[in-house]
Design a protein around this motif. Structure first.
Motif, PDB file in Angstrom:
ATOM      1  N   ALA A 337       0.831  -1.206   0.000  1.00  0.00           N
ATOM      2  CA  ALA A 337       0.000   0.000   0.000  1.00  0.00           C
ATOM      3  C   ALA A 337       0.867   1.259   0.000  1.00  0.00           C
ATOM      4  O   ALA A 337       0.614   2.201  -0.758  1.00  0.00           O
ATOM      5  CB  ALA A 337      -0.931  -0.004   1.210  1.00  0.00           C
ATOM      6  N   SER A 338       1.898   1.277   0.852  1.00  0.00           N
ATOM      7  CA  SER A 338       2.800   2.430   0.902  1.00  0.00           C
ATOM      8  C   SER A 338       3.587   2.565  -0.394  1.00  0.00           C
ATOM      9  O   SER A 338       3.805   3.675  -0.896  1.00  0.00           O
ATOM     10  CB  SER A 338       3.765   2.295   2.085  1.00  0.00           C
ATOM     11  OG  SER A 338       3.068   2.324   3.311  1.00  0.00           O
ATOM     12  N   SER A 339       4.007   1.430  -0.945  1.00  0.00           N
ATOM     13  CA  SER A 339       4.756   1.470  -2.200  1.00  0.00           C
ATOM     14  C   SER A 339       3.894   2.009  -3.331  1.00  0.00           C
ATOM     15  O   SER A 339       4.374   2.768  -4.180  1.00  0.00           O
ATOM     16  CB  SER A 339       5.257   0.066  -2.568  1.00  0.00           C
ATOM     17  OG  SER A 339       6.198  -0.389  -1.627  1.00  0.00           O
ATOM     18  N   LEU A 340       2.626   1.628  -3.356  1.00  0.00           N
ATOM     19  CA  LEU A 340       1.741   2.087  -4.422  1.00  0.00           C
ATOM     20  C   LEU A 340       1.539   3.600  -4.331  1.00  0.00           C
ATOM     21  O   LEU A 340       1.464   4.296  -5.347  1.00  0.00           O
ATOM     22  CB  LEU A 340       0.402   1.356  -4.349  1.00  0.00           C
ATOM     23  CG  LEU A 340      -0.487   1.423  -5.582  1.00  0.00           C
ATOM     24  CD1 LEU A 340       0.252   0.956  -6.827  1.00  0.00           C
ATOM     25  CD2 LEU A 340      -1.745   0.587  -5.374  1.00  0.00           C
ATOM     26  N   TYR A 341       1.461   4.116  -3.096  1.00  0.00           N
ATOM     27  CA  TYR A 341       1.398   5.572  -2.930  1.00  0.00           C
ATOM     28  C   TYR A 341       2.627   6.224  -3.569  1.00  0.00           C
ATOM     29  O   TYR A 341       2.526   7.212  -4.289  1.00  0.00           O
ATOM     30  CB  TYR A 341       1.334   5.934  -1.439  1.00  0.00           C
ATOM     31  CG  TYR A 341       1.475   7.421  -1.172  1.00  0.00           C
ATOM     32  CD1 TYR A 341       0.368   8.262  -1.220  1.00  0.00           C
ATOM     33  CD2 TYR A 341       2.715   7.982  -0.892  1.00  0.00           C
ATOM     34  CE1 TYR A 341       0.502   9.628  -0.993  1.00  0.00           C
ATOM     35  CE2 TYR A 341       2.860   9.340  -0.674  1.00  0.00           C
ATOM     36  CZ  TYR A 341       1.746  10.162  -0.720  1.00  0.00           C
ATOM     37  OH  TYR A 341       1.885  11.510  -0.502  1.00  0.00           O
ATOM     38  N   LEU A 342       3.785   5.662  -3.314  1.00  0.00           N
ATOM     39  CA  LEU A 342       5.015   6.249  -3.831  1.00  0.00           C
ATOM     40  C   LEU A 342       5.185   6.026  -5.334  1.00  0.00           C
ATOM     41  O   LEU A 342       5.870   6.796  -5.998  1.00  0.00           O
ATOM     42  CB  LEU A 342       6.214   5.685  -3.068  1.00  0.00           C
ATOM     43  CG  LEU A 342       6.271   6.128  -1.599  1.00  0.00           C
ATOM     44  CD1 LEU A 342       7.367   5.373  -0.857  1.00  0.00           C
ATOM     45  CD2 LEU A 342       6.498   7.626  -1.481  1.00  0.00           C
ATOM     46  N   VAL A 343       4.544   4.971  -5.867  1.00  0.00           N
ATOM     47  CA  VAL A 343       4.529   4.804  -7.319  1.00  0.00           C
ATOM     48  C   VAL A 343       3.822   6.004  -7.952  1.00  0.00           C
ATOM     49  O   VAL A 343       4.323   6.631  -8.898  1.00  0.00           O
ATOM     50  CB  VAL A 343       3.824   3.494  -7.725  1.00  0.00           C
ATOM     51  CG1 VAL A 343       3.556   3.467  -9.224  1.00  0.00           C
ATOM     52  CG2 VAL A 343       4.675   2.289  -7.331  1.00  0.00           C
ATOM     53  N   PHE A 344       2.643   6.337  -7.441  1.00  0.00           N
ATOM     54  CA  PHE A 344       1.930   7.527  -7.913  1.00  0.00           C
ATOM     55  C   PHE A 344       2.798   8.771  -7.732  1.00  0.00           C
ATOM     56  O   PHE A 344       2.872   9.639  -8.617  1.00  0.00           O
ATOM     57  CB  PHE A 344       0.613   7.701  -7.154  1.00  0.00           C
ATOM     58  CG  PHE A 344      -0.523   6.890  -7.691  1.00  0.00           C
ATOM     59  CD1 PHE A 344      -1.548   7.485  -8.410  1.00  0.00           C
ATOM     60  CD2 PHE A 344      -0.594   5.518  -7.473  1.00  0.00           C
ATOM     61  CE1 PHE A 344      -2.613   6.746  -8.904  1.00  0.00           C
ATOM     62  CE2 PHE A 344      -1.646   4.763  -7.957  1.00  0.00           C
ATOM     63  CZ  PHE A 344      -2.664   5.370  -8.675  1.00  0.00           C
ATOM     64  N   TYR A 345       3.451   8.852  -6.590  1.00  0.00           N
ATOM     65  CA  TYR A 345       4.243  10.018  -6.207  1.00  0.00           C
ATOM     66  C   TYR A 345       5.389  10.248  -7.196  1.00  0.00           C
ATOM     67  O   TYR A 345       5.559  11.350  -7.735  1.00  0.00           O
ATOM     68  CB  TYR A 345       4.770   9.762  -4.799  1.00  0.00           C
ATOM     69  CG  TYR A 345       5.522  10.873  -4.120  1.00  0.00           C
ATOM     70  CD1 TYR A 345       4.857  11.965  -3.572  1.00  0.00           C
ATOM     71  CD2 TYR A 345       6.904  10.801  -3.957  1.00  0.00           C
ATOM     72  CE1 TYR A 345       5.546  12.960  -2.894  1.00  0.00           C
ATOM     73  CE2 TYR A 345       7.595  11.787  -3.283  1.00  0.00           C
ATOM     74  CZ  TYR A 345       6.915  12.863  -2.751  1.00  0.00           C
ATOM     75  OH  TYR A 345       7.608  13.838  -2.080  1.00  0.00           O
ATOM     76  N   TYR A 346       6.173   9.201  -7.465  1.00  0.00           N
ATOM     77  CA  TYR A 346       7.348   9.385  -8.314  1.00  0.00           C
ATOM     78  C   TYR A 346       7.027   9.349  -9.801  1.00  0.00           C
ATOM     79  O   TYR A 346       7.722   9.984 -10.601  1.00  0.00           O
ATOM     80  CB  TYR A 346       8.430   8.369  -7.949  1.00  0.00           C
ATOM     81  CG  TYR A 346       9.049   8.716  -6.624  1.00  0.00           C
ATOM     82  CD1 TYR A 346       9.842   9.848  -6.490  1.00  0.00           C
ATOM     83  CD2 TYR A 346       8.800   7.951  -5.494  1.00  0.00           C
ATOM     84  CE1 TYR A 346      10.387  10.201  -5.275  1.00  0.00           C
ATOM     85  CE2 TYR A 346       9.339   8.302  -4.273  1.00  0.00           C
ATOM     86  CZ  TYR A 346      10.132   9.427  -4.163  1.00  0.00           C
ATOM     87  OH  TYR A 346      10.650   9.783  -2.949  1.00  0.00           O
ATOM     88  N   LEU A 347       6.001   8.617 -10.186  1.00  0.00           N
ATOM     89  CA  LEU A 347       5.566   8.719 -11.582  1.00  0.00           C
ATOM     90  C   LEU A 347       5.031  10.123 -11.849  1.00  0.00           C
ATOM     91  O   LEU A 347       5.189  10.656 -12.955  1.00  0.00           O
ATOM     92  CB  LEU A 347       4.517   7.661 -11.900  1.00  0.00           C
ATOM     93  CG  LEU A 347       5.012   6.206 -11.933  1.00  0.00           C
ATOM     94  CD1 LEU A 347       3.886   5.268 -12.331  1.00  0.00           C
ATOM     95  CD2 LEU A 347       6.195   6.048 -12.888  1.00  0.00           C
ATOM     96  N   GLY A 348       4.420  10.721 -10.839  1.00  0.00           N
ATOM     97  CA  GLY A 348       4.004  12.116 -10.962  1.00  0.00           C
ATOM     98  C   GLY A 348       5.204  13.021 -11.174  1.00  0.00           C
ATOM     99  O   GLY A 348       5.206  13.878 -12.068  1.00  0.00           O
ATOM    100  N   ALA A 349       6.258  12.803 -10.386  1.00  0.00           N
ATOM    101  CA  ALA A 349       7.463  13.633 -10.533  1.00  0.00           C
ATOM    102  C   ALA A 349       8.076  13.491 -11.916  1.00  0.00           C
ATOM    103  O   ALA A 349       8.545  14.469 -12.504  1.00  0.00           O
ATOM    104  CB  ALA A 349       8.484  13.238  -9.466  1.00  0.00           C
TER     105      ALA A 349
END
Length: 397
Positions: A337-349
């Protein structure tokens, strides 16, 4: 469980903060160098930004790998292994002779940089009490911003005296020191419960997280806020190297001291969340982001810097609250769950620069501001939906 402000809490939190510092210093070290890269390799501003974009892209995609892997194999060992990979790839970057080599190594480095962000929050969720988790997440994210500041300052100042190769040699030394300290400080997991590593289960966990509205909205907020926030810094560097500002590379590195308010915002987010609901904290942070972005429209270096200070506080307040929210709302496979949040986060970047490019080409910095406010309006709406969902859930229970 590790309780807040105990000796074990400070030891584990210090180790994770050092790991976070190391990761984000390496990730952001090239950002103040973008105008220099464009000149040295005779490339465009958008091409120069790929030195940052590729690292964040591979980082984001790799999170999908490390989260499930740590659910099966454990947290500490994988974090240490990836920190070794970061150190080795940074050393290799000091030896490049072409921009293509630099891009390849930055992509490889992004793969290793993903280890700590993918796993650290899940490690805290396993080992820390709820109160300790709230405080630790805020401190951990503040270390993210400190690492980002340090990497950009090192990039800005070292490049002027040592050149590109010297920048990466300095970062190699810093990375080795951080790796050694993390190895000695980070306690072994005591409450980790391994899960079997099955592709079907992993895909099921991801699908379950994406179908969970409270998690999905937090993913959208984190991803799209970072989509804009970090790429504003990339475009503002090209504004500030031109007249009437004409800042040097070292001074561009100093611009990222504006992240200090983000460090403060992250550190106090846990205490604010004990008084306000986390969705309300997210909404407050986004409103602050919008105000700071508007402030940068004033034709003054002081106003631009003040606007970035305001932006940084608002962004990291929202980011810390969203990360903590995800950790609380995930009922199982917390690392995923935390990794998926960061997937969105860094793909956004990695994609935000492309979204802002036409706004930049058509309207300069004013166009970037317009494009930013469109996205912040979207994330503010998502935060309002989370607040509504939370209040309805409280009424039902």
């Amino acid at each position: 469980m590790i309780e807040s402000e105990s000796p074990g809490f400070w030891r584990a939190t210090a180790a994770l903060c050092l790991a976070s510092f190391m990761v984000f210093a390496n990730l952001y070290v090239t950002q103040p160098l973008l105008p220099m890269l464009a000149d040295e390799f005779n490339i465009t501003a958008v091409q120069a930004s790929w030195s940052f974009t590729l690292a964040t892209l591979t980082l984001g995609l790799s999170l999908l790998f490390y989260g499930p892997l740590s659910d099966a194999l454990g947290r500490r060992g994988i974090m240490l292994m990836t920190l070794c990979g970061v150190t080795a790839s940074t050393l290799a970057l000091s030896l490049v002779s072409s921009y293509e080599q630099l891009l390849l190594l930055r992509a490889i480095q992004g793969f290793f940089l993903a280890g700590v962000p993918a796993i650290a929050i899940a490690y805290m969720s396993d080992e820390f009490s709820r109160k300790a988790l709230l405080l630790a997440v805020g401190l951990y994210v503040s270390a993210n911003s400190l690492g980002g500041i340090a990497g950009r300052l090192i990039g800005g100042f070292a490049a002027e005296s040592l050149g590109l190769s010297g920048v990466f040699m300095v970062m190699t030394g810093i990375s080795f020191v951080c790796l050694t300290l993390v190895f000695h400080l980070l306690p072994a997991s005591k409450h980790f419960q391994p899960q079997s590593l099955h592709l079907k289960r992993i895909l099921g966990d991801i699908r379950g997280h994406l179908c969970n509205p409270p998690l999905l909205l937090a993913y959208i907020i984190g991803g799209f806020n970072f989509f804009i926030f970090v790429n504003q810094y990339s475009y503002i560097t090209f504004v500030l190297v031109e007249a009437p500002y004409r800042l040097s590379t070292a001074m561009l590195g100093m611009l990222f001291l504006t992240y200090l308010t983000g460090t403060f915002g992250s550190a106090v987010s846990g205490r604010i969340a004990q008084r306000l609901s986390q969705p309300l904290c997210m909404a407050l942070g986004i409103v602050i982001l919008m105000c700071g972005t508007l402030l940068t429209l004033l034709p003054s270096l002081v106003a631009i810097i003040a606007g970035m200070f305001v932006n940084s506080f608002g962004f990291f307040l929202t980011h810390s609250s969203a990360m903590s929210w995800v950790s609380h709302q995930a009922q199982r496979a917390k690392a995923s769950a935390s990794s998926l949040y960061l997937v969105f986060y860094y793909l956004g970047a990695s994609s935000g620069g492309l979204y802002l490019a036409p706004f930049w080409q058509q309207g300069g910095w004013g166009g970037v501001v317009v494009g930013s406010l469109i996205i912040f309006s979207l994330t503010l709406t998502c935060a309002a939906m989370l607040l509504l969902w939370q209040r309805r859930s409280a009424l039902v229970s």
